[in-house]
Design a protein around this motif. Structure first.
Motif, PDB file in Angstrom:
ATOM      1  N   VAL A 143       0.834  -1.203   0.000  1.00  0.00           N
ATOM      2  CA  VAL A 143       0.000   0.000   0.000  1.00  0.00           C
ATOM      3  C   VAL A 143       0.868   1.253   0.000  1.00  0.00           C
ATOM      4  CG1 VAL A 143      -1.657   1.366   1.340  1.00  0.00           C
ATOM      5  CG2 VAL A 143      -1.991  -1.101   1.095  1.00  0.00           C
ATOM      6  N   LEU A 144       1.925   1.230   0.815  1.00  0.00           N
ATOM      7  CA  LEU A 144       2.823   2.387   0.889  1.00  0.00           C
ATOM      8  C   LEU A 144       3.491   2.655  -0.458  1.00  0.00           C
ATOM      9  CD1 LEU A 144       4.504   1.809   4.373  1.00  0.00           C
ATOM     10  CD2 LEU A 144       2.838   3.579   3.759  1.00  0.00           C
ATOM     11  N   HIS A 145       3.789   1.590  -1.190  1.00  0.00           N
ATOM     12  CA  HIS A 145       4.424   1.765  -2.505  1.00  0.00           C
ATOM     13  C   HIS A 145       3.405   2.228  -3.540  1.00  0.00           C
ATOM     14  CE1 HIS A 145       7.007   1.017  -5.984  1.00  0.00           C
ATOM     15  NE2 HIS A 145       5.929   0.499  -6.560  1.00  0.00           N
ATOM     16  N   SER A 146       2.164   1.777  -3.396  1.00  0.00           N
ATOM     17  CA  SER A 146       1.160   2.032  -4.413  1.00  0.00           C
ATOM     18  C   SER A 146       0.261   3.213  -4.033  1.00  0.00           C
ATOM     19  CB  SER A 146       0.323   0.761  -4.624  1.00  0.00           C
ATOM     20  OG  SER A 146      -0.616   0.933  -5.647  1.00  0.00           O
ATOM     21  N   HIS A 147      -1.001   2.953  -3.804  1.00  0.00           N
ATOM     22  CA  HIS A 147      -1.976   3.996  -3.523  1.00  0.00           C
ATOM     23  C   HIS A 147      -2.846   3.569  -2.356  1.00  0.00           C
ATOM     24  CE1 HIS A 147      -5.222   6.917  -4.065  1.00  0.00           C
ATOM     25  NE2 HIS A 147      -4.447   7.562  -4.922  1.00  0.00           N
ATOM     26  N   ALA A 148      -3.384   4.539  -1.644  1.00  0.00           N
ATOM     27  CA  ALA A 148      -4.225   4.239  -0.478  1.00  0.00           C
ATOM     28  C   ALA A 148      -5.442   3.400  -0.859  1.00  0.00           C
ATOM     29  CB  ALA A 148      -4.674   5.539   0.195  1.00  0.00           C
ATOM     30  N   TYR A 149      -5.880   3.512  -2.120  1.00  0.00           N
ATOM     31  CA  TYR A 149      -7.023   2.711  -2.554  1.00  0.00           C
ATOM     32  C   TYR A 149      -6.751   1.213  -2.389  1.00  0.00           C
ATOM     33  CZ  TYR A 149      -8.908   6.941  -4.756  1.00  0.00           C
ATOM     34  OH  TYR A 149      -9.399   8.197  -4.991  1.00  0.00           O
ATOM     35  N   LEU A 150      -5.504   0.839  -2.506  1.00  0.00           N
ATOM     36  CA  LEU A 150      -5.143  -0.573  -2.403  1.00  0.00           C
ATOM     37  C   LEU A 150      -5.448  -1.121  -1.010  1.00  0.00           C
ATOM     38  CD1 LEU A 150      -3.799  -2.623  -4.375  1.00  0.00           C
ATOM     39  CD2 LEU A 150      -1.690  -2.266  -3.102  1.00  0.00           C
ATOM     40  N   SER A 151      -5.520  -0.262  -0.015  1.00  0.00           N
ATOM     41  CA  SER A 151      -5.827  -0.719   1.339  1.00  0.00           C
ATOM     42  C   SER A 151      -7.211  -1.343   1.412  1.00  0.00           C
ATOM     43  CB  SER A 151      -5.719   0.434   2.331  1.00  0.00           C
ATOM     44  OG  SER A 151      -6.640   1.461   2.018  1.00  0.00           O
ATOM     45  N   LEU A 152      -8.127  -0.931   0.526  1.00  0.00           N
ATOM     46  CA  LEU A 152      -9.466  -1.523   0.504  1.00  0.00           C
ATOM     47  C   LEU A 152      -9.393  -2.997   0.123  1.00  0.00           C
ATOM     48  CD1 LEU A 152     -11.462   1.344  -1.262  1.00  0.00           C
ATOM     49  CD2 LEU A 152     -11.410   0.789   1.176  1.00  0.00           C
ATOM     50  N   ILE A 153      -8.520  -3.311  -0.850  1.00  0.00           N
ATOM     51  CA  ILE A 153      -8.316  -4.707  -1.232  1.00  0.00           C
ATOM     52  C   ILE A 153      -7.731  -5.482  -0.070  1.00  0.00           C
ATOM     53  CG2 ILE A 153      -6.930  -6.235  -2.702  1.00  0.00           C
ATOM     54  CD1 ILE A 153      -7.267  -4.292  -4.952  1.00  0.00           C
ATOM     55  N   GLY A 154      -6.765  -4.868   0.611  1.00  0.00           N
ATOM     56  CA  GLY A 154      -6.153  -5.525   1.760  1.00  0.00           C
ATOM     57  C   GLY A 154      -7.161  -5.820   2.853  1.00  0.00           C
ATOM     58  N   ILE A 155      -8.031  -4.860   3.125  1.00  0.00           N
ATOM     59  CA  ILE A 155      -9.056  -5.048   4.156  1.00  0.00           C
ATOM     60  C   ILE A 155      -9.994  -6.189   3.776  1.00  0.00           C
ATOM     61  CG2 ILE A 155     -11.081  -3.985   5.230  1.00  0.00           C
ATOM     62  CD1 ILE A 155      -9.550  -1.310   5.077  1.00  0.00           C
ATOM     63  N   ILE A 156     -10.386  -6.251   2.509  1.00  0.00           N
ATOM     64  CA  ILE A 156     -11.263  -7.338   2.052  1.00  0.00           C
ATOM     65  C   ILE A 156     -10.588  -8.695   2.249  1.00  0.00           C
ATOM     66  CG2 ILE A 156     -12.354  -8.374   0.024  1.00  0.00           C
ATOM     67  CD1 ILE A 156     -12.814  -5.524  -1.025  1.00  0.00           C
ATOM     68  N   CYS A 157      -9.307  -8.777   1.890  1.00  0.00           N
ATOM     69  CA  CYS A 157      -8.573 -10.041   2.026  1.00  0.00           C
ATOM     70  C   CYS A 157      -8.454 -10.459   3.491  1.00  0.00           C
ATOM     71  CB  CYS A 157      -7.178  -9.916   1.409  1.00  0.00           C
ATOM     72  SG  CYS A 157      -7.170  -9.777  -0.383  1.00  0.00           S
ATOM     73  N   VAL A 158      -8.117  -9.525   4.358  1.00  0.00           N
ATOM     74  CA  VAL A 158      -7.973  -9.841   5.785  1.00  0.00           C
ATOM     75  C   VAL A 158      -9.313 -10.266   6.380  1.00  0.00           C
ATOM     76  CG1 VAL A 158      -7.439  -8.895   8.060  1.00  0.00           C
ATOM     77  CG2 VAL A 158      -5.955  -8.389   6.112  1.00  0.00           C
ATOM     78  N   LEU A 159     -10.375  -9.562   6.012  1.00  0.00           N
ATOM     79  CA  LEU A 159     -11.703  -9.939   6.500  1.00  0.00           C
ATOM     80  C   LEU A 159     -12.099 -11.320   5.993  1.00  0.00           C
ATOM     81  CD1 LEU A 159     -13.712  -6.595   6.193  1.00  0.00           C
ATOM     82  CD2 LEU A 159     -12.953  -7.744   8.290  1.00  0.00           C
ATOM     83  N   ILE A 216      -9.229 -10.020  -7.237  1.00  0.00           N
ATOM     84  CA  ILE A 216      -8.325  -9.319  -6.315  1.00  0.00           C
ATOM     85  C   ILE A 216      -6.869  -9.656  -6.607  1.00  0.00           C
ATOM     86  CG2 ILE A 216      -7.531  -9.273  -3.913  1.00  0.00           C
ATOM     87  CD1 ILE A 216     -10.384  -9.105  -3.023  1.00  0.00           C
ATOM     88  N   ALA A 217      -6.559 -10.952  -6.786  1.00  0.00           N
ATOM     89  CA  ALA A 217      -5.173 -11.354  -7.024  1.00  0.00           C
ATOM     90  C   ALA A 217      -4.638 -10.790  -8.340  1.00  0.00           C
ATOM     91  CB  ALA A 217      -5.060 -12.877  -7.020  1.00  0.00           C
ATOM     92  N   ILE A 218      -5.435 -10.870  -9.397  1.00  0.00           N
ATOM     93  CA  ILE A 218      -4.974 -10.418 -10.713  1.00  0.00           C
ATOM     94  C   ILE A 218      -4.926  -8.889 -10.786  1.00  0.00           C
ATOM     95  CG2 ILE A 218      -5.489 -10.368 -13.179  1.00  0.00           C
ATOM     96  CD1 ILE A 218      -4.494 -13.068 -12.282  1.00  0.00           C
ATOM     97  N   LEU A 219      -6.020  -8.243 -10.433  1.00  0.00           N
ATOM     98  CA  LEU A 219      -6.079  -6.782 -10.530  1.00  0.00           C
ATOM     99  C   LEU A 219      -5.142  -6.128  -9.526  1.00  0.00           C
ATOM    100  CD1 LEU A 219      -9.929  -6.205 -10.969  1.00  0.00           C
ATOM    101  CD2 LEU A 219      -8.198  -6.608 -12.719  1.00  0.00           C
ATOM    102  N   GLY A 220      -5.110  -6.672  -8.301  1.00  0.00           N
ATOM    103  CA  GLY A 220      -4.238  -6.101  -7.282  1.00  0.00           C
ATOM    104  C   GLY A 220      -2.772  -6.239  -7.629  1.00  0.00           C
ATOM    105  N   GLY A 221      -2.370  -7.430  -8.100  1.00  0.00           N
ATOM    106  CA  GLY A 221      -0.977  -7.655  -8.469  1.00  0.00           C
ATOM    107  C   GLY A 221      -0.532  -6.769  -9.618  1.00  0.00           C
ATOM    108  N   PHE A 222      -1.435  -6.520 -10.553  1.00  0.00           N
ATOM    109  CA  PHE A 222      -1.129  -5.657 -11.700  1.00  0.00           C
ATOM    110  C   PHE A 222      -1.042  -4.201 -11.266  1.00  0.00           C
ATOM    111  CE2 PHE A 222      -2.079  -3.175 -15.461  1.00  0.00           C
ATOM    112  CZ  PHE A 222      -1.509  -3.882 -16.504  1.00  0.00           C
TER     113      PHE A 222
END
Length: 295
Positions: free
Chosen positions: A117-133, A162-168
């Motif tokens: 998230v720190l390298h990318s954009h704060a929007y990516l944190s939403l994906i992270g939250i979904i994965c953790v939940l 999530i895996a494909i779009l997030g990784g890209f």
């Protein structure tokens, strides 16, 4: 506590479900870099790719351990289960050890995600939250996903889009429509893996009041849905290419063979079906990656 017990708890054979979409996402990044002139946004970052892999694998190990822990606590996993032995059932590991390991892998996965998230954009944190939940609620909480017919949907979303779009997105900072077909394909194959697992466990899950999608559909309906998921994944994979496939065409006989096996295998024979479907997911990712790089 032995190494064998920990390996059984981690379930290394299942980790290809994380590896396959992560590999494909990074190949899609390479393809994008090669086919566009947007090199000013940065070349392929190997460190980021490694961090994505660490994040994905740690979160999957965490959900595997949580599944062992909460299925044992709820009485789903017993000595009568048809799947591979669980370490809490056979006494290989203690409940406290499994729970601590679950929290450890979850923490490492979250930490890796924070770096992304720190390298990318704060929007990516939403994906992270979904994965953790998804990890935390898959087998636990007031409405566990796996206990309410949502297990296949959860793995479809996490190991597909999530895996494909997030990784890209982490690598390049934008998304393209070319990602849709491979993202859906990966999600469908991941859901098929989960469907095999739940089809095998229909009888024991119902006894423990675990209402999976397979329990709702029944054995026959689950087998037909499995075939549909595999067929749709291959079709969508072919749609992601701009020319006829050179390598992924070999998926068709493998898919039809697995569909045929699924209609005939029962009980513990579905353990082989589960492993072979997971390997199909990796084969799909590998062959489609090769075709994309030559596309």
């Amino acid at each position: 506590m032995t190494i064998a017990s920990w390996l059984a708890a981690i379930r290394p054979k299942t980790l290809v479900i994380s590896l396959a979409p992560i590999l494909l996402s990074q190949v899609l990044v390479l393809q994008e870099i090669c086919q566009t002139s947007r090199l000013g946004q940065g070349l392929f970052n190997i460190s980021l790719a490694a961090l994505i892999l660490v994040c994905g694998l740690c979160l999957q190990v965490a959900v595997n351990l949580a599944n062992d822990y909460y299925d044992f606590k709820s009485g789903v996993d017993t000595a009568n289960r048809l799947g591979p032995d669980r370490v809490l059932v056979n006494g290989g590991l203690s409940e406290a050890a499994i729970h601590k390991a679950y929290l450890l892998f979850l923490a490492v996965g979250i930490l890796a995600g924070l770096f992304l998230v720190l390298h990318s954009h704060a929007y990516l944190s939403l994906i992270g939250i979904i994965c953790v939940l998804a990890v935390m609620t898959y087998s636990a909480g007031p409405l566990p996903l796996a206990y309410n017919g949502l297990g296949e949907l959860a793995v479809f979303v996490v190991f597909g889009p999530i895996a494909i779009l997030g990784g890209f997105y982490v690598q390049l900072g934008y998304l393209t429509t070319d990602l849709i077909s491979p993202a859906l394909s990966m999600g469908l194959l991941a859901a098929a893996v989960m469907l095999v697992n739940n089809t095998r466990d229909i009888s024991t899950d119902l006894q423990a009041n675990k209402k999976t999608l397979a329990a709702y559909l029944g054995a026959r309906g689950s087998r037909y849905l499995y075939g549909l998921l595999l067929f749709m994944a291959v079709v969508l994979g072919a749609m992601s290419l701009h020319q006829p496939p050179r390598f992924s065409y070999i998926l068709l006989p493998a898919v039809f063979l697995l569909m045929w096996f699924m209609l005939r295998r029962e009980g513990q024979e579905l353990n082989r079906q589960l492993a072979q479907t997971a390997m199909l997911m990796l084969l799909f990712s590998t062959t489609l990656s090769m075709d994309l790089l030559l596309d």
